[in-house]
Write an enzyme that holds these catalytic residues in place. Structure first.
Site, PDB file in Angstrom:
ATOM      1  N   LYS A  56       0.784  -1.280   0.264  1.00  6.00           N
ATOM      2  CA  LYS A  56       0.072   0.141   0.044  1.00  6.00           C
ATOM      3  C   LYS A  56       0.830   1.365  -0.025  1.00  6.00           C
ATOM      4  O   LYS A  56       0.501   2.345  -0.410  1.00  6.00           O
ATOM      5  CB  LYS A  56      -0.903   0.149   1.158  1.00  6.00           C
ATOM      6  CG  LYS A  56      -2.063  -1.003   1.063  1.00  6.00           C
ATOM      7  CD  LYS A  56      -3.098  -0.426   0.161  1.00  6.00           C
ATOM      8  CE  LYS A  56      -4.429  -1.349   0.311  1.00  6.00           C
ATOM      9  NZ  LYS A  56      -5.545  -0.987  -0.525  1.00  6.00           N
ATOM     10  N   SER A  81      -8.681  -0.319   6.856  1.00  7.28           N
ATOM     11  CA  SER A  81      -8.812  -1.244   7.780  1.00  7.28           C
ATOM     12  C   SER A  81      -7.175  -1.205   8.421  1.00  7.28           C
ATOM     13  O   SER A  81      -6.965  -1.715   9.622  1.00  7.28           O
ATOM     14  CB  SER A  81      -9.354  -2.664   7.500  1.00  7.28           C
ATOM     15  OG  SER A  81      -8.328  -3.098   6.484  1.00  7.28           O
ATOM     16  N   GLU A 207      -9.825 -13.966  -3.863  1.00 11.11           N
ATOM     17  CA  GLU A 207     -10.630 -13.403  -2.939  1.00 11.11           C
ATOM     18  C   GLU A 207     -11.026 -14.447  -1.482  1.00 11.11           C
ATOM     19  O   GLU A 207     -10.915 -15.661  -2.048  1.00 11.11           O
ATOM     20  CB  GLU A 207     -12.015 -12.742  -3.266  1.00 11.11           C
ATOM     21  CG  GLU A 207     -11.793 -11.711  -4.257  1.00 11.11           C
ATOM     22  CD  GLU A 207     -13.375 -11.108  -4.701  1.00 11.11           C
ATOM     23  OE1 GLU A 207     -13.538 -10.076  -4.315  1.00 11.11           O
ATOM     24  OE2 GLU A 207     -14.005 -11.829  -5.349  1.00 11.11           O
ATOM     25  N   GLY A 211     -15.693 -13.100   1.044  1.00  7.94           N
ATOM     26  CA  GLY A 211     -15.831 -11.818   0.402  1.00  7.94           C
ATOM     27  C   GLY A 211     -15.642 -11.994  -1.071  1.00  7.94           C
ATOM     28  O   GLY A 211     -14.704 -11.143  -1.490  1.00  7.94           O
ATOM     29  N   ASP A 213     -17.110 -10.338  -3.498  1.00  2.27           N
ATOM     30  CA  ASP A 213     -17.442  -9.518  -4.517  1.00  2.27           C
ATOM     31  C   ASP A 213     -17.221  -9.251  -5.984  1.00  2.27           C
ATOM     32  O   ASP A 213     -18.117  -8.989  -6.445  1.00  2.27           O
ATOM     33  CB  ASP A 213     -17.696  -8.183  -3.569  1.00  2.27           C
ATOM     34  CG  ASP A 213     -16.291  -7.641  -3.424  1.00  2.27           C
ATOM     35  OD1 ASP A 213     -15.598  -8.383  -2.617  1.00  2.27           O
ATOM     36  OD2 ASP A 213     -15.826  -6.643  -3.849  1.00  2.27           O
ATOM     37  N   SER A 307       1.056  -9.958  -0.356  1.00  2.14           N
ATOM     38  CA  SER A 307       0.780  -8.468  -0.316  1.00  2.14           C
ATOM     39  C   SER A 307       1.067  -7.781   0.792  1.00  2.14           C
ATOM     40  O   SER A 307       1.225  -6.536   0.992  1.00  2.14           O
ATOM     41  CB  SER A 307      -0.563  -8.176  -0.940  1.00  2.14           C
ATOM     42  OG  SER A 307      -1.438  -8.726   0.064  1.00  2.14           O
TER      43      SER A 307
END
Length: 322
Positions: A56, A81, A207, A211, A213, A307
């Protein structure tokens, strides 16, 4: 949200130049044991060694670095989060500005403490009853801050794409790239870079089962919303794909694999015992998909994005120590 111009390889290369000497060029790990288990040659991009312990930082720094001086004087805001929270806080500090971060009340304590440690102000909310996007926009508007969202921002996505750019510079052509999916910024940036460099590469997202989506949205041909997921992969506990990232992923991502929390734990344990690295649940999901056999038509040479590794000792032990 205004329509952003299409993200290109040039945008990712420009982000890489901006990050040079600031972000870490993280290692690429290999394991003969892993190759034998999977039946392919696997290259793991270890973003747990990135600054703040996750990919990130790349996107947050790339976005904040392009703000005008008058905005830097006012500050930035973000909602997250944990990992984007830390990334925005550190990038803001590096660039001489201040960050206000909206974090869920149940965010891991270690991530909240790290975010505060980088100098950010933290405002909390209930992720199960409140809309963080609406809260974040209101917070930024009220205080005159520039909002740096975790994935729905072209400069953030371009920064995340430098992960794949570095990986492919080191490995050369790969047959597939397996990437964790939360809001879709990492995979959108990586897919943009990877498919431009090697048009035949397969992009596979991962995923958690609770979750999925993005998987549902790709099947429906439009963004769908699911109940806020309850999964150990807190970085992937989102209810809907990003508005900016989804069209990119709709065009470039071949498939989404899903993994259970138990399979994620197995991957975390394997990474610790055999690769000698610590991964948080979200950071281990792409590796979990390989170990659990979730990737169809397994190719010969595979890149995997690990990640992040932001997990405290107590939670890590509770998850993998059984």
């Amino acid at each position: 949200m205004a329509t952003a111009p299409p993200l290109t390889l040039a945008d990712v290369r420009e982000a890489a130049a901006r990050l040079e000497g600031v972000a870490h060029r993280t290692p690429v790990l290999t394991s003969r044991t892993l190759n034998a288990l999977v039946g392919a040659e696997v290259f793991i991009k270890a973003e747990n060694f990135q600054r703040i312990g996750a990919f990130k930082f790349r996107g947050a720094y790339n976005a904040i670095a392009q703000l005008p001086p008058e905005q830097l004087a006012k500050g930035v805001a973000a909602y997250s989060s944990g990992n984007h929270a830390q990334a925005t806080a550190l990038a803001a500090r590096e660039l001489g500005t201040h960050a206000v971060i909206l974090m869920p009340e149940d965010a891991p304590r270690s991530k909240r403490e790290a975010t505060a440690g980088y100098g950010a102000e933290i405002v909390t909310y209930d992720r199960y009853t409140e809309d963080r996007t609406a809260l974040g926009h209101a917070l930024a508007e009220d205080r005159g801050l520039a909002l740096i969202p975790p994935y729905d921002h072209p400069h953030v996505v371009a920064g995340q794409g430098t992960t794949a750019l570095e990986l492919l510079e080191e490995t050369g052509p790969l047959d597939a790239l397996v990437v964790p999916v939360g809001g879709g910024g990492l995979i959108a940036g990586c897919a943009t870079a990877a498919t431009a460099l090697h048009p035949g590469i397969r992009i596979i997202g991962v995923e958690p089962e609770a979750g999925d989506d993005t998987r549902r949205s790709l099947a429906a041909g439009a963004r769908v919303t699911i109940p806020v997921p309850r999964t150990i992969a807190d970085g992937q506990a989102l209810a809907t794909p990003g508005e900016l990232t989804f069209p990119v992923n709709q065009r470039l991502v071949e498939a989404i694999a899903v993994v259970g929390d138990d399979e994620i734990v197995t991957a975390m344990r394997f990474a610790f015992e055999r690769l000698k690295i610590v991964l948080e649940p979200s950071g281990a999901s792409a590796l979990a998909a390989l170990l659990a056999g979730r990737v169809d038509r397994l190719p010969r040479r595979i890149g995997v994005i690990a990640s992040g590794g932001n997990i405290d000792a107590g939670r890590f032990t509770a998850l993998v120590g059984g």
